[in-house]
Design a protein around this motif. Structure first.
Motif, PDB file in Angstrom:
ATOM      1  N   SER A 137       0.827  -1.201   0.000  1.00 20.61           N
ATOM      2  CA  SER A 137       0.000   0.000   0.000  1.00 20.61           C
ATOM      3  C   SER A 137       0.863   1.252   0.000  1.00 20.61           C
ATOM      4  CB  SER A 137      -0.926   0.000   1.216  1.00 20.61           C
ATOM      5  OG  SER A 137      -1.769   1.126   1.211  1.00 20.61           O
ATOM      6  N   LEU A 138       1.935   1.237   0.769  1.00 17.81           N
ATOM      7  CA  LEU A 138       2.853   2.381   0.800  1.00 17.81           C
ATOM      8  C   LEU A 138       3.551   2.549  -0.542  1.00 17.81           C
ATOM      9  CD1 LEU A 138       4.393   4.624   2.275  1.00 17.81           C
ATOM     10  CD2 LEU A 138       6.041   2.881   3.018  1.00 17.81           C
ATOM     11  N   SER A 139       4.017   1.470  -1.128  1.00 21.12           N
ATOM     12  CA  SER A 139       4.702   1.537  -2.420  1.00 21.12           C
ATOM     13  C   SER A 139       3.772   2.090  -3.496  1.00 21.12           C
ATOM     14  CB  SER A 139       5.201   0.150  -2.829  1.00 21.12           C
ATOM     15  OG  SER A 139       6.103  -0.374  -1.877  1.00 21.12           O
ATOM     16  N   ARG A 140       2.520   1.652  -3.464  1.00 20.86           N
ATOM     17  CA  ARG A 140       1.533   2.146  -4.435  1.00 20.86           C
ATOM     18  C   ARG A 140       1.305   3.643  -4.238  1.00 20.86           C
ATOM     19  NH1 ARG A 140      -2.185  -0.678  -2.785  1.00 20.86           N
ATOM     20  NH2 ARG A 140      -1.824  -2.513  -4.067  1.00 20.86           N
ATOM     21  N   ALA A 141       1.165   4.074  -2.996  1.00 21.56           N
ATOM     22  CA  ALA A 141       0.933   5.493  -2.712  1.00 21.56           C
ATOM     23  C   ALA A 141       2.130   6.343  -3.115  1.00 21.56           C
ATOM     24  CB  ALA A 141       0.633   5.681  -1.224  1.00 21.56           C
ATOM     25  N   LEU A 142       3.337   5.830  -2.888  1.00 20.57           N
ATOM     26  CA  LEU A 142       4.543   6.562  -3.250  1.00 20.57           C
ATOM     27  C   LEU A 142       4.640   6.751  -4.761  1.00 20.57           C
ATOM     28  CD1 LEU A 142       7.312   7.802  -2.713  1.00 20.57           C
ATOM     29  CD2 LEU A 142       8.270   5.483  -2.666  1.00 20.57           C
ATOM     30  N   MET A 143       4.434   5.683  -5.516  1.00 15.66           N
ATOM     31  CA  MET A 143       4.530   5.781  -6.968  1.00 15.66           C
ATOM     32  C   MET A 143       3.443   6.678  -7.545  1.00 15.66           C
ATOM     33  SD  MET A 143       5.775   2.106  -8.461  1.00 15.66           S
ATOM     34  CE  MET A 143       4.576   1.102  -7.587  1.00 15.66           C
ATOM     35  N   LEU A 144       2.248   6.599  -6.973  1.00 13.09           N
ATOM     36  CA  LEU A 144       1.154   7.437  -7.456  1.00 13.09           C
ATOM     37  C   LEU A 144       1.435   8.903  -7.174  1.00 13.09           C
ATOM     38  CD1 LEU A 144      -1.625   7.440  -8.794  1.00 13.09           C
ATOM     39  CD2 LEU A 144      -2.637   7.257  -6.506  1.00 13.09           C
ATOM     40  N   ALA A 145       1.981   9.194  -5.992  1.00 17.80           N
ATOM     41  CA  ALA A 145       2.297  10.584  -5.648  1.00 17.80           C
ATOM     42  C   ALA A 145       3.362  11.148  -6.576  1.00 17.80           C
ATOM     43  CB  ALA A 145       2.766  10.666  -4.186  1.00 17.80           C
ATOM     44  N   VAL A 146       4.411  10.385  -6.829  1.00 15.93           N
ATOM     45  CA  VAL A 146       5.481  10.858  -7.726  1.00 15.93           C
ATOM     46  C   VAL A 146       4.954  11.010  -9.145  1.00 15.93           C
ATOM     47  CG1 VAL A 146       7.711  10.274  -8.734  1.00 15.93           C
ATOM     48  CG2 VAL A 146       7.312   9.875  -6.302  1.00 15.93           C
ATOM     49  N   THR A 243      13.883  -6.243 -10.043  1.00 15.10           N
ATOM     50  CA  THR A 243      14.407  -7.581  -9.756  1.00 15.10           C
ATOM     51  C   THR A 243      14.455  -7.802  -8.241  1.00 15.10           C
ATOM     52  OG1 THR A 243      16.672  -6.713  -9.785  1.00 15.10           O
ATOM     53  CG2 THR A 243      15.787  -7.568 -11.858  1.00 15.10           C
ATOM     54  N   GLY A 244      14.726  -9.034  -7.855  1.00 13.05           N
ATOM     55  CA  GLY A 244      14.875  -9.354  -6.439  1.00 13.05           C
ATOM     56  C   GLY A 244      13.580  -9.346  -5.663  1.00 13.05           C
ATOM     57  N   TYR A 245      12.431  -9.493  -6.343  1.00 20.30           N
ATOM     58  CA  TYR A 245      11.123  -9.523  -5.687  1.00 20.30           C
ATOM     59  C   TYR A 245      10.892  -8.272  -4.837  1.00 20.30           C
ATOM     60  CZ  TYR A 245      12.123 -14.395  -6.801  1.00 20.30           C
ATOM     61  OH  TYR A 245      12.481 -15.555  -7.444  1.00 20.30           O
ATOM     62  N   ALA A 246      11.297  -7.114  -5.372  1.00 18.64           N
ATOM     63  CA  ALA A 246      11.204  -5.865  -4.605  1.00 18.64           C
ATOM     64  C   ALA A 246       9.767  -5.485  -4.295  1.00 18.64           C
ATOM     65  CB  ALA A 246      11.890  -4.730  -5.368  1.00 18.64           C
ATOM     66  N   ASP A 258      16.109 -14.971   5.713  1.00 17.21           N
ATOM     67  CA  ASP A 258      17.099 -14.368   6.594  1.00 17.21           C
ATOM     68  C   ASP A 258      17.268 -12.870   6.345  1.00 17.21           C
ATOM     69  OD1 ASP A 258      17.524 -16.879   7.627  1.00 17.21           O
ATOM     70  OD2 ASP A 258      19.240 -17.313   6.307  1.00 17.21           O
ATOM     71  N   GLU A 259      16.787 -12.365   5.214  1.00 17.52           N
ATOM     72  CA  GLU A 259      16.959 -10.950   4.867  1.00 17.52           C
ATOM     73  C   GLU A 259      15.653 -10.175   4.971  1.00 17.52           C
ATOM     74  OE1 GLU A 259      18.992 -10.471   1.130  1.00 17.52           O
ATOM     75  OE2 GLU A 259      20.095 -12.335   1.391  1.00 17.52           O
ATOM     76  N   TRP A 260      14.656 -10.747   5.612  1.00 15.76           N
ATOM     77  CA  TRP A 260      13.355 -10.115   5.700  1.00 15.76           C
ATOM     78  C   TRP A 260      13.409  -8.758   6.397  1.00 15.76           C
ATOM     79  CZ3 TRP A 260       8.898  -9.757   3.588  1.00 15.76           C
ATOM     80  CH2 TRP A 260       7.790  -9.252   4.277  1.00 15.76           C
ATOM     81  N   GLY A 265      13.383  -1.375   3.548  1.00 18.68           N
ATOM     82  CA  GLY A 265      14.285  -0.350   3.025  1.00 18.68           C
ATOM     83  C   GLY A 265      14.771  -0.661   1.622  1.00 18.68           C
ATOM     84  N   ARG A 266      15.098  -1.925   1.360  1.00 20.72           N
ATOM     85  CA  ARG A 266      15.580  -2.309   0.025  1.00 20.72           C
ATOM     86  C   ARG A 266      14.508  -2.118  -1.033  1.00 20.72           C
ATOM     87  NH1 ARG A 266      18.401  -8.132   0.669  1.00 20.72           N
ATOM     88  NH2 ARG A 266      18.138  -8.022  -1.592  1.00 20.72           N
ATOM     89  N   SER A 267      13.297  -2.468  -0.691  1.00 20.94           N
ATOM     90  CA  SER A 267      12.203  -2.341  -1.648  1.00 20.94           C
ATOM     91  C   SER A 267      11.940  -0.881  -2.001  1.00 20.94           C
ATOM     92  CB  SER A 267      10.929  -2.973  -1.078  1.00 20.94           C
ATOM     93  OG  SER A 267       9.830  -2.757  -1.930  1.00 20.94           O
ATOM     94  N   LEU A 268      11.876  -0.024  -0.987  1.00 22.77           N
ATOM     95  CA  LEU A 268      11.628   1.388  -1.249  1.00 22.77           C
ATOM     96  C   LEU A 268      12.772   2.027  -2.026  1.00 22.77           C
ATOM     97  CD1 LEU A 268      10.050   2.523   2.140  1.00 22.77           C
ATOM     98  CD2 LEU A 268       8.900   2.214  -0.057  1.00 22.77           C
ATOM     99  N   SER A 269      14.002   1.623  -1.727  1.00 16.27           N
ATOM    100  CA  SER A 269      15.147   2.143  -2.480  1.00 16.27           C
ATOM    101  C   SER A 269      15.061   1.733  -3.944  1.00 16.27           C
ATOM    102  CB  SER A 269      16.459   1.629  -1.866  1.00 16.27           C
ATOM    103  OG  SER A 269      16.640   2.143  -0.563  1.00 16.27           O
ATOM    104  N   ALA A 270      14.622   0.492  -4.186  1.00 11.54           N
ATOM    105  CA  ALA A 270      14.481   0.015  -5.561  1.00 11.54           C
ATOM    106  C   ALA A 270      13.396   0.793  -6.299  1.00 11.54           C
ATOM    107  CB  ALA A 270      14.159  -1.476  -5.556  1.00 11.54           C
ATOM    108  N   VAL A 271      12.283   1.058  -5.636  1.00 10.19           N
ATOM    109  CA  VAL A 271      11.192   1.811  -6.260  1.00 10.19           C
ATOM    110  C   VAL A 271      11.632   3.232  -6.568  1.00 10.19           C
ATOM    111  CG1 VAL A 271       8.900   2.790  -5.869  1.00 10.19           C
ATOM    112  CG2 VAL A 271       9.362   0.417  -5.237  1.00 10.19           C
ATOM    113  N   ARG A 272      12.274   3.876  -5.608  1.00 10.45           N
ATOM    114  CA  ARG A 272      12.730   5.258  -5.824  1.00 10.45           C
ATOM    115  C   ARG A 272      13.790   5.317  -6.913  1.00 10.45           C
ATOM    116  NH1 ARG A 272      14.001   6.977   0.282  1.00 10.45           N
ATOM    117  NH2 ARG A 272      14.632   8.958  -0.673  1.00 10.45           N
ATOM    118  N   GLY A 273      14.669   4.323  -6.956  1.00 10.54           N
ATOM    119  CA  GLY A 273      15.671   4.280  -8.004  1.00 10.54           C
ATOM    120  C   GLY A 273      15.049   4.124  -9.381  1.00 10.54           C
TER     121      GLY A 273
END
Length: 295
Positions: A137-146, A243-246, A258-260, A265-273
């Motif tokens: 939900s946050l990722s969707r809101a971020l992309m929509l806002a940008v 990639t990487g199931y972001a 183990d990286e959960w 942070g990794r997902s949001l960085s990938a989206v912003r990138g």
């Protein structure tokens, strides 16, 4: 000069966003406050809101036209830069996203939710109890806002000038901030129409700026569809391009348990990138259009 104007405005706006100053949402909220009182039974009427948005749009377009008519077109460029800086921008998002990523890393999902609850659509705040649902939900809101505050404004500015850019940004403001909630769905429908072409161009850009093979497998059918909402197109295209199931927390947790803790942070960085690279692609395409004499 279209490229130069937009590039200057974009760089200035990014700097202002990093400083968390000058919010266009607040400017629109004050301007649209004039629609806070309506007659009983006319809460869903949209005419008054459209007039409030059309007035600054027409004034800006008329000002540019008059300056060009008298040979002073160059004098309009500082005005366009100023207006674009006001129309664009997502100030405050960094102040929400960074603490969210830290709370996610610590495993404190309740704190993470509190950091970003105001960024989520009202209809999704109550449902965002599971970490996976909250993050999507946050990722969707971020992309929509940008998209609405950068790419949508950029597209219509290049196509129709500063007046049209103000108009489409005003429609977004009406859909989100018009005092009469009953009219917002009608404004939202107008936003979907003006965003139909730009969001599909951006989804194609995701494939260019990201994983093209993954995009071809996931997002290509969405391009020709007419029923998908803007947020759905963005999520599907971004999921295929990253990639990487972001943007697939369920699969990420199964493949990399183990990286959960670092997923948020990794997902949001990938989206912003991805969004930053996509804007770079748009700027490069605009430069080619300028060189070719199309713009």
């Amino acid at each position: 000069m279209t490229l130069v104007v937009f590039l200057i405005a974009y760089l200035v706006r990014r700097r202002l966003d990093s400083l968390n100053v000058i919010s266009s949402d607040e400017l629109w909220r004050r301007w649209l406050h004039q629609g806070s009182v309506v007659k009983a039974g006319r809460e869903s009427d949209i005419l008054r809101g459209l007039v409030l948005v059309a007035v600054p749009s027409l004034l800006a377009g008329l000002c540019v036209y008059i300056l060009a008519l008298y040979g002073w077109r160059i004098a309009a460029y500082p005005l366009e830069i100023f207006v674009l800086v006001l129309m664009m921008g997502t100030p405050g998002w960094r102040l929400s996203v960074e603490p969210y990523a830290e709370a996610w890393k610590k495993g404190d999902m309740q704190a993470a939710w509190h950091h970003i609850q105001e960024r989520l659509p009202a209809s999704e705040r109550g449902a965002a109890t599971a970490p996976e649902v909250m993050h999507l939900s946050l990722s969707r809101a971020l992309m929509l806002a940008v998209f609405q505050r950068f790419f949508l404004v950029a597209f219509w500015y290049v196509v129709g000038g500063i007046g049209l850019a103000i108009l489409v940004r005003g429609l977004v403001a009406l859909a989100q901030q018009w005092p009469q909630a009953a009219a917002r769905p009608r404004y939202l429908k107008a936003c979907e129409w003006v965003g139909w072409i730009p969001v599909r161009l951006l989804s194609i850009t995701f494939g260019i700026a990201g994983d093209l093979s993954g995009w071809l497998a996931e997002a290509r059918p969405v391009i020709t569809g007419i029923t998908e909402k803007t947020s759905e197109v963005l999520m599907i295209a971004a999921n295929g391009s990253l990639t990487g199931y972001a943007l697939d927390p369920g699969r990420f947790s199964r493949v990399h348990p183990d990286e959960w803790a670092s997923f948020g942070g990794r997902s949001l960085s990938a989206v912003r990138g991805l969004l930053n690279r996509s804007m770079l692609v748009w700027i490069c395409v605009l430069a080619l259009l300028v060189i070719a004499g199309v713009v």
